[in-house]
Design a protein around this motif. Structure first.
Motif, mmCIF file in Angstrom:
data_model
loop_
_atom_site.group_PDB
_atom_site.id
_atom_site.type_symbol
_atom_site.label_atom_id
_atom_site.label_comp_id
_atom_site.label_asym_id
_atom_site.label_seq_id
_atom_site.Cartn_x
_atom_site.Cartn_y
_atom_site.Cartn_z
ATOM 1 N N UNK A 42 -6.945 122.724 9.474
ATOM 2 C CA UNK A 42 -5.870 122.011 10.055
ATOM 3 C C UNK A 42 -4.906 121.638 10.372
ATOM 4 N N UNK A 43 -4.472 122.726 10.442
ATOM 5 C CA UNK A 43 -2.219 122.654 10.957
ATOM 6 C C UNK A 43 -2.242 123.845 11.432
ATOM 7 N N UNK A 44 -2.321 123.077 13.096
ATOM 8 C CA UNK A 44 -1.648 124.286 14.080
ATOM 9 C C UNK A 44 -2.939 124.992 14.681
ATOM 10 N N UNK A 45 -4.042 124.715 13.679
ATOM 11 C CA UNK A 45 -5.489 125.769 14.330
ATOM 12 C C UNK A 45 -6.719 125.201 14.067
ATOM 13 N N UNK A 46 -7.509 125.549 14.460
ATOM 14 C CA UNK A 46 -8.748 123.712 14.513
ATOM 15 C C UNK A 46 -10.096 125.518 14.261
ATOM 16 N N UNK A 47 -11.291 124.397 13.357
ATOM 17 C CA UNK A 47 -12.514 125.402 13.371
ATOM 18 C C UNK A 47 -13.503 124.163 14.113
ATOM 19 N N UNK A 48 -14.473 124.908 14.634
ATOM 20 C CA UNK A 48 -15.398 124.812 15.041
ATOM 21 C C UNK A 48 -16.305 122.867 14.585
ATOM 22 N N UNK A 49 -16.278 123.032 13.445
ATOM 23 C CA UNK A 49 -17.224 121.240 13.135
ATOM 24 C C UNK A 49 -16.236 120.230 13.062
ATOM 25 N N UNK A 50 -15.268 120.486 12.623
ATOM 26 C CA UNK A 50 -14.545 119.533 13.416
ATOM 27 C C UNK A 50 -14.127 119.273 14.243
ATOM 28 N N UNK A 51 -14.236 119.342 15.216
ATOM 29 C CA UNK A 51 -13.472 119.695 16.796
ATOM 30 C C UNK A 51 -15.080 118.913 16.732
ATOM 31 N N UNK A 52 -16.192 119.415 16.800
ATOM 32 C CA UNK A 52 -17.533 119.268 16.846
ATOM 33 C C UNK A 52 -17.767 116.940 16.634
ATOM 34 N N UNK A 53 -17.008 117.214 15.158
ATOM 35 C CA UNK A 53 -17.282 115.980 14.341
ATOM 36 C C UNK A 53 -16.410 114.912 14.643
ATOM 37 N N UNK A 54 -15.591 115.412 15.387
ATOM 38 C CA UNK A 54 -14.089 114.236 15.854
ATOM 39 C C UNK A 54 -14.856 114.416 17.240
ATOM 40 N N UNK A 55 -15.297 114.692 18.162
ATOM 41 C CA UNK A 55 -15.852 114.128 19.178
ATOM 42 C C UNK A 55 -17.480 113.434 19.252
ATOM 43 N N UNK A 56 -17.872 113.495 18.000
ATOM 44 C CA UNK A 56 -19.004 112.354 17.902
ATOM 45 C C UNK A 56 -18.253 110.913 17.424
#
Length: 457
Positions: free
Chosen positions: A86-100
């Motif tokens: 998660x260094x300047x880019x993201x991946x879907x599972x991290x985004x989904x989990x952060x929102x949750x």
């Protein structure tokens, strides 16, 4: 050199493995227990013997052992995207989990910084507090207040916040600026021992005394667990956290709720702050977020603290290679699905009183001084004299707690924790799937072992 194939696993461990928080001398005989499998609330050793996991591994395995859907979630994610930082880019599972997580967290805690452990989450919180105040034009605010005997982690910053002196001593000098105040141990209250609310006011006010003594313009944060682990599950008196919150606001000090143990159901809610009705500026968590099926931690941060970083070139110069690992995030999402589907938070709330009352049966033993805690997070304090609350000497603690009770409980089929970082306690923190049959099993083994321990006093 003897090959591993010619050795038992225990013998190989004695030769090559350096266990955590354990005496290497205890491994010298090559007879260390080897746990090979888990199912539900139980674990099994290499000989097939079954033990009740009365500590959820290490306050971790909320959903129980052997959950195939969690293993499947890990395999599916590893097959699709095994790793990306998660260094300047993201991946879907991290985004989904952060929102949750942000949706579950109280108030405006909407920013999630992923780590791989609780120590790293605490380290993150302190570093963020320091940089936040520099950006806010208050560069002198760098110190932290925490409680005596409290455990907050093993990295140098987190260890400095930790109040367990034997853990600190080998690594001193530590990070300067970490100061300690009294705990909320009402059983051994030094003031107002006959009035819980007055004791809570006194304990909270010790935080303000420390802030004023150090200088409010130098103190950045207060780190507190909702229920303090080390020392034996100290709960907050009524009004304690409301008063602490007001003190922090008065002196522009951040309140960090260290929930590495208490988050994700241990107290019957997603967060201990929700359980006790207070609003932190940061929550640190780990352990139960994935039920231990993959390492993951997080610092959950308020919008107010994130705001200065939203402008210009301000950057939080901090991170971890494996923080927010795709496989761990996928496991966490599947784990939280289990929580929702099986209402594990509600299960803890419905059964917490039964767990406590089952352990309180042990009060008829002269060695049991106190039973305390909250939710599925309880401690039984052992005493030499119940009437005077006299505790063990160091020699007695070594001989009785370490030399007998710890081994005898495990031999009796109960995996839990004996702890003498404060006064001697046995900690009970089972998986959230447990109910009365498991509670009775825990009490039965404790009773048999402690009855024999009485004769050793």
């Amino acid at each position: 050199m003897t090959s591993t194939a010619q050795r038992s696993v225990s013998e190989s461990a004695a030769a090559h493995l350096w266990p955590h928080f354990s005496r290497l001398s205890a491994f010298a005989t090559g007879s260390v227990p080897v746990i090979t499998r888990g199912e539900g609330a139980h674990i099994f050793d290499e000989n097939g013997k079954r033990y009740l996991d009365g500590l959820a591994g290490l306050f971790v395995v909320q959903a129980g052992h052997g959950r195939r859907e969690l293993a499947a979630a890990a395999a599916a994610q590893a097959s699709e995207l095994a790793y990306f930082p998660l260094w300047s880019h993201v991946h879907p599972k991290a985004v989904e989990l952060a929102e949750r997580i942000a949706h579950e967290a109280p108030g405006d805690l909407n920013r999630v910084f992923f780590t791989t452990s609780g120590s790293e989450a605490v380290e993150t919180a302190w570093k963020l507090a320091k940089q936040y105040f520099k950006l806010a034009g208050k560069p002198g605010k760098h110190k932290v207040i925490s409680r005596t005997t409290a455990y907050h982690g093993t990295t140098h910053g987190a260890l400095s916040i930790t109040g367990v002196q034997p853990y600190r001593a080998p690594f001193e000098p530590l990070v300067p600026g970490a100061h300690k105040v009294p705990t909320t141990n009402f059983y051994r209250a030094p003031e107002h021992a006959d009035d819980l609310e007055a004791f809570g006011v006194w304990a909270a006010d010790q935080i303000e005394t420390a802030i004023v003594a150090e200088g409010p313009d130098t103190v950045a944060a207060v780190f507190l667990e909702p229920v303090q682990n080390s020392g034996g599950c100290f709960t907050p008196p009524p009004g304690y956290f409301a008063r602490v919150r007001a003190i922090c606001d008065r002196h522009d000090v951040l309140l960090v709720s260290d929930e590495v143990i208490c988050a994700w159901g241990r107290l019957g809610h997603a967060f201990g702050a929700t359980r006790f009705g207070y609003q932190p500026d940061i929550i640190t968590c780990a352990k139960g977020l994935t039920s231990g099926y993959s390492p993951l931690g997080a610092a959950i941060i308020s919008d107010r603290l994130a705001e200065p970083f939203l402008h210009g070139d301000a950057t939080f110069l901090h991170g971890y290679t494996f923080g927010g690992h795709p496989v761990s995030c996928a496991v966490a999402l599947a784990n939280l699905d289990i929580f929702d589907r099986e209402d594990l938070y509600g299960r803890v709330r419905d059964n917490a009183a039964a767990l406590r009352s089952t352990l309180e049966r042990l009060h008829d033993l002269p060695i049991v001084g106190d039973v305390r805690g909250d939710g599925y997070f309880l401690a039984v304090e052992l005493v030499k004299d119940k009437a005077t609350k006299e505790s063990f000497t160091d020699e007695e603690s070594e001989r009785i707690l370490r030399g007998y009770v710890s081994t005898a409980l495990f031999d009796g089929g109960l995996y839990c924790r004996t702890d003498d970082r404060g006064d001697p306690v046995i900690q009970i923190s089972p998986p959230l799937i447990c109910g009365q049959p498991e509670f009775d099993e825990i009490e039965s083994v404790l009773r048999e072992v402690l009855t024999k321990a009485v004769g050793m006093l």
